[in-house]
Write a protein that holds these residues in place. Structure first.
Motif: not given
Ligand code: PCA
Length: 324
Positions: A33, A89, A143, A146, A166, A168, A188, A205-206, A209, A230
């Motif tokens: 990240y 992760i 994280w 989501q 998408r 992950y 990511a 995702t969060s 991200t 996650p």
């Molecule tokens: N971000 C990472 C994993 C979980 C998150 O919140 C991503 O999107 O890859």
């Protein structure tokens, strides 16, 4: 003979000269990240705590943004000793062992409090499994929850049909299948680019991200579904750990415990801040409609059953411990 003696002397003095350097250990820490992400900031502080506490004997270099290894390769790199320590992760490794994916099941643990409980239930078996793989768990941080990012507004999951989604992890791919979207796995570090080239129209995702990858530039809708949290985990190669002297080992473990506490607090703060940043950048940030929420909950119920099928008795035991 004389010559050989001479080179032997040279070799010996080279060895002596190398001694102080050998007393310093340098480790590489690949992470997937960006440097500004809260996990990475925490890693950098962790590395600096370790360096200070060991008086410079153990130096950890953080390689952010998948610069050293791509996200899915980090675990194997640490196992194989190409990197001594790394951040992964866990949910990405669900196909290797179902339990790695326990925190990727939608609607099993949806708040920070539940996520901590799930971690407590997962931790002993996680440590055991990683131990069998020649690894050690140093710390783990969730994280933020989501949610769903989408190019189009979503009244229900039916609006996701056919969209390029998408993923992950195996579970984020599975969600796509269950809602009739087309999953494409993108790490990511490559998400912004994937959006720019139009290969992604939706994803979960969060907020963190979302901000890191500037998702608001391409996807205008965020539904704060809070489906799961996650976790990233920092793992170390056991042989590398064993090779440290006892004070360095203790310093590492202490810094890891501190990083874990810091990381969970940072995650919670980043969750609030990042949703505000998404809004400030023109994104619609709303709770899901009742229909979208119940559709996603159905997806979650299916996935929990599938996961239990994969995880067997060990999974059921963990679930019981979590729900107690
Ligand atoms: N971000 C990472 C994993 C979980 C998150 O919140 C991503 O999107 O890859």
């Amino acid at each position: 003979m004389k010559r050989r003696l001479f080179s032997l002397t040279l070799a010996t003095s080279a060895l002596v000269a190398a001694l102080p350097a050998a007393a310093q250990t340098s480790w590489d820490l690949p992470s997937a990240y960006p440097a500004t992400n809260f996990h990475t900031v925490n890693l950098t502080n962790f590395a600096s705590d370790v360096e200070k506490a060991t008086g410079g004997k153990l130096k950890i270099t953080v390689h952010a943004n998948a610069a050293l290894f791509k996200a899915p390769e980090i675990k194997r790199a640490v196992q194989g000793g190409q990197a001594q320590i790394g951040e992964i992760i866990l949910a990405a490794y669900q196909n290797e062992w179902a339990m790695f994916g326990a925190d990727g099941i939608p609607f099993l643990a949806t708040s920070y409090e539940e996520s901590r409980k799930l971690y407590a239930a997962q931790k002993p078996i996680l440590q055991k499994k990683l131990g069998e793989q020649g690894l050690m768990l140093l710390y783990s941080v969730a994280w933020p929850p989501q949610g769903i990012y989408s190019k189009k507004p979503l009244a229900s999951a039916a609006d996701l049909k056919g969209s390029k989604w998408r993923a992950y992890s195996p579970s984020t791919s599975r969600i796509a299948q269950l809602v009739g979207a087309q999953p494409v796995t993108v790490q990511a570090a490559e998400l912004s680019q994937a959006l720019a080239t139009g290969v992604v129209e939706a994803n979960m995702t969060s907020g963190a991200t979302g901000v890191d990858s500037k998702l608001f530039e391409h996807l205008k809708f965020y539904y704060d579904v809070q489906a799961w949290l996650p976790k990233n985990a920092v793992i170390v190669n056991k042989r590398a750990f064993d090779a440290l002297d006892k004070p360095s080992q203790d310093a590492l473990l202490k810094a890891a415990a501190d990083a874990e506490t810091r990381g969970w607090a940072a995650s919670q703060k980043v969750n609030t801040d990042s949703l505000a940043t998404l809004r400030a950048n023109g994104m619609s940030v709303e709770p899901p409609s009742a229909a979208l929420k119940s559709d996603m909950q159905k997806v979650g119920a299916t996935m929990l059953q599938e996961w239990l099928g994969q995880a067997g008795a060990e999974g059921q035991q963990m679930l019981d411990a979590f729900r107690k």
